[in-house]
Enzyme design. Sequence first.
Site, PDB file in Angstrom:
ATOM      1  N   ARG A 149       0.843  -1.195   0.000  1.00 15.07           N
ATOM      2  CA  ARG A 149       0.000   0.000   0.000  1.00 15.07           C
ATOM      3  C   ARG A 149       0.880   1.248   0.000  1.00 15.07           C
ATOM      4  O   ARG A 149       2.033   1.212   0.456  1.00 15.07           O
ATOM      5  CB  ARG A 149      -0.908   0.013   1.227  1.00 15.07           C
ATOM      6  CG  ARG A 149      -1.807  -1.208   1.378  1.00 15.07           C
ATOM      7  CD  ARG A 149      -2.595  -1.131   2.681  1.00 15.07           C
ATOM      8  NE  ARG A 149      -3.507  -2.268   2.856  1.00 15.07           N
ATOM      9  CZ  ARG A 149      -3.199  -3.379   3.508  1.00 15.07           C
ATOM     10  NH1 ARG A 149      -1.994  -3.516   4.061  1.00 15.07           N
ATOM     11  NH2 ARG A 149      -4.088  -4.343   3.620  1.00 15.07           N
ATOM     12  N   LYS A 173      -2.208  -2.309   7.900  1.00 10.78           N
ATOM     13  CA  LYS A 173      -3.399  -1.888   8.626  1.00 10.78           C
ATOM     14  C   LYS A 173      -3.447  -2.545   9.996  1.00 10.78           C
ATOM     15  O   LYS A 173      -3.058  -3.704  10.151  1.00 10.78           O
ATOM     16  CB  LYS A 173      -4.661  -2.254   7.829  1.00 10.78           C
ATOM     17  CG  LYS A 173      -4.859  -1.410   6.570  1.00 10.78           C
ATOM     18  CD  LYS A 173      -6.180  -1.725   5.906  1.00 10.78           C
ATOM     19  CE  LYS A 173      -6.441  -0.816   4.716  1.00 10.78           C
ATOM     20  NZ  LYS A 173      -7.739  -1.105   4.077  1.00 10.78           N
ATOM     21  N   HIS A 246      -2.533   2.287  -5.689  1.00 13.16           N
ATOM     22  CA  HIS A 246      -3.275   1.047  -5.451  1.00 13.16           C
ATOM     23  C   HIS A 246      -3.442   0.246  -6.739  1.00 13.16           C
ATOM     24  O   HIS A 246      -3.596  -0.985  -6.689  1.00 13.16           O
ATOM     25  CB  HIS A 246      -4.640   1.356  -4.828  1.00 13.16           C
ATOM     26  CG  HIS A 246      -4.970   0.465  -3.680  1.00 13.16           C
ATOM     27  ND1 HIS A 246      -4.238   0.434  -2.506  1.00 13.16           N
ATOM     28  CD2 HIS A 246      -5.938  -0.472  -3.520  1.00 13.16           C
ATOM     29  CE1 HIS A 246      -4.749  -0.470  -1.684  1.00 13.16           C
ATOM     30  NE2 HIS A 246      -5.782  -1.034  -2.272  1.00 13.16           N
ATOM     31  N   ARG A 249      -0.716  -2.180  -6.931  1.00 13.65           N
ATOM     32  CA  ARG A 249      -0.994  -3.304  -6.013  1.00 13.65           C
ATOM     33  C   ARG A 249      -1.990  -4.269  -6.650  1.00 13.65           C
ATOM     34  O   ARG A 249      -1.805  -5.484  -6.624  1.00 13.65           O
ATOM     35  CB  ARG A 249      -1.531  -2.735  -4.709  1.00 13.65           C
ATOM     36  CG  ARG A 249      -1.909  -3.734  -3.628  1.00 13.65           C
ATOM     37  CD  ARG A 249      -2.211  -2.959  -2.346  1.00 13.65           C
ATOM     38  NE  ARG A 249      -2.989  -3.685  -1.375  1.00 13.65           N
ATOM     39  CZ  ARG A 249      -2.478  -4.450  -0.423  1.00 13.65           C
ATOM     40  NH1 ARG A 249      -1.162  -4.631  -0.361  1.00 13.65           N
ATOM     41  NH2 ARG A 249      -3.265  -5.055   0.462  1.00 13.65           N
ATOM     42  N   HIS A 272      -3.794  -9.120   3.643  1.00 13.53           N
ATOM     43  CA  HIS A 272      -5.240  -9.120   3.850  1.00 13.53           C
ATOM     44  C   HIS A 272      -5.589  -9.991   5.054  1.00 13.53           C
ATOM     45  O   HIS A 272      -5.102 -11.111   5.181  1.00 13.53           O
ATOM     46  CB  HIS A 272      -5.965  -9.684   2.620  1.00 13.53           C
ATOM     47  CG  HIS A 272      -6.011  -8.727   1.475  1.00 13.53           C
ATOM     48  ND1 HIS A 272      -6.243  -9.134   0.174  1.00 13.53           N
ATOM     49  CD2 HIS A 272      -5.862  -7.377   1.423  1.00 13.53           C
ATOM     50  CE1 HIS A 272      -6.236  -8.077  -0.626  1.00 13.53           C
ATOM     51  NE2 HIS A 272      -6.003  -7.005   0.107  1.00 13.53           N
ATOM     52  N   TYR A 281      -9.337 -10.637  -6.862  1.00 14.63           N
ATOM     53  CA  TYR A 281      -8.367 -10.761  -7.953  1.00 14.63           C
ATOM     54  C   TYR A 281      -8.585 -12.012  -8.779  1.00 14.63           C
ATOM     55  O   TYR A 281      -8.156 -12.072  -9.931  1.00 14.63           O
ATOM     56  CB  TYR A 281      -6.942 -10.694  -7.390  1.00 14.63           C
ATOM     57  CG  TYR A 281      -6.697  -9.400  -6.673  1.00 14.63           C
ATOM     58  CD1 TYR A 281      -6.617  -8.205  -7.390  1.00 14.63           C
ATOM     59  CD2 TYR A 281      -6.601  -9.349  -5.290  1.00 14.63           C
ATOM     60  CE1 TYR A 281      -6.445  -7.009  -6.736  1.00 14.63           C
ATOM     61  CE2 TYR A 281      -6.414  -8.148  -4.632  1.00 14.63           C
ATOM     62  CZ  TYR A 281      -6.344  -6.977  -5.365  1.00 14.63           C
ATOM     63  OH  TYR A 281      -6.173  -5.774  -4.724  1.00 14.63           O
TER      64      TYR A 281
END
Length: 300
Positions: A149, A173, A246, A249, A272, A281
């Site tokens: 990110r 995150k 992004h 990514r 994730h 994806y």
Amino acid sequence: MRFSEAADAFTTHLAQVRRLSPSTVRAYRSDLADLGRATGDIEIADIDLEALRDWLWQATQRGDARSTMARRAAAVRSFFSWAHDADMVALDPSLRLITPRRAKTLPVVASADGMRTLLEDQRAAASGGDPVALRDHALLELLYAAAIRVSELCGIDVDDLDLQRRTVRVLGKGAKERVVPFGAPAAEALGAFLTRGRPTLLARAEKATPALFLGARGARMGPRTAYTVVARVLGPIVGAEHVGPHALRHSAATHLLDGGADLRAVQEILGHASLGTTQIYTHVSAERLTASYRLAHPRA
């Protein structure tokens, strides 16, 4: 307790206890402030389901997107769940709040050939030794190679980088740390930047910084600069005017799956928490496969 006081306490909890990113905390604070204006900052216990429905209805009248509506509903659900657990309200009025689902949109993805051309062009531009060109080449290579990110990119310090093992340590995150691999082209670009580009940029700084990527004045580079760099070179490749880091990514994740990477391995690389987030994806890869089939198969 007034709603505004409770909202302030909640956003402090998000930042200090749950340690969400500043951008997420700002989004929650903005949504709750809008609710406070709509309800007149009454006592938190006086806000009921009808008040919440009326607030969202006002947003639809303004023409807010479904994604915005979904985010606002998520914000108030999280807030009232916290308030209920803290005994600020006897009943959670958001439990029966229904909002439109987000429209399913597939991410912007560059082709593998497009990325190859883009990065070769950036390598050529950096060959002259300009420190900003060396930085831009290195950050583009790393964004694509490690699928990180933009916030993670800007938070990288020099000590987080291991060129020998070709890995980088990033803070994702929820303050979750992970180590991500990258390839030889990224290592080469990063080595060139560290040797010939970063020292020149650092010399312009008022004080030393451990940051890997620096702005033109030598301070830690911010996300806006990274957005500008990516938009300038990636926009023409994907045919989109508004495109940011992004998209690199997204492109990396899609190309990994196209190349046969395991879905759970991609989940680990991307950081994730849920495999379901990574599965978007697989849809992108399926669409690309379908498009190729329709172009190539005589009976398509």
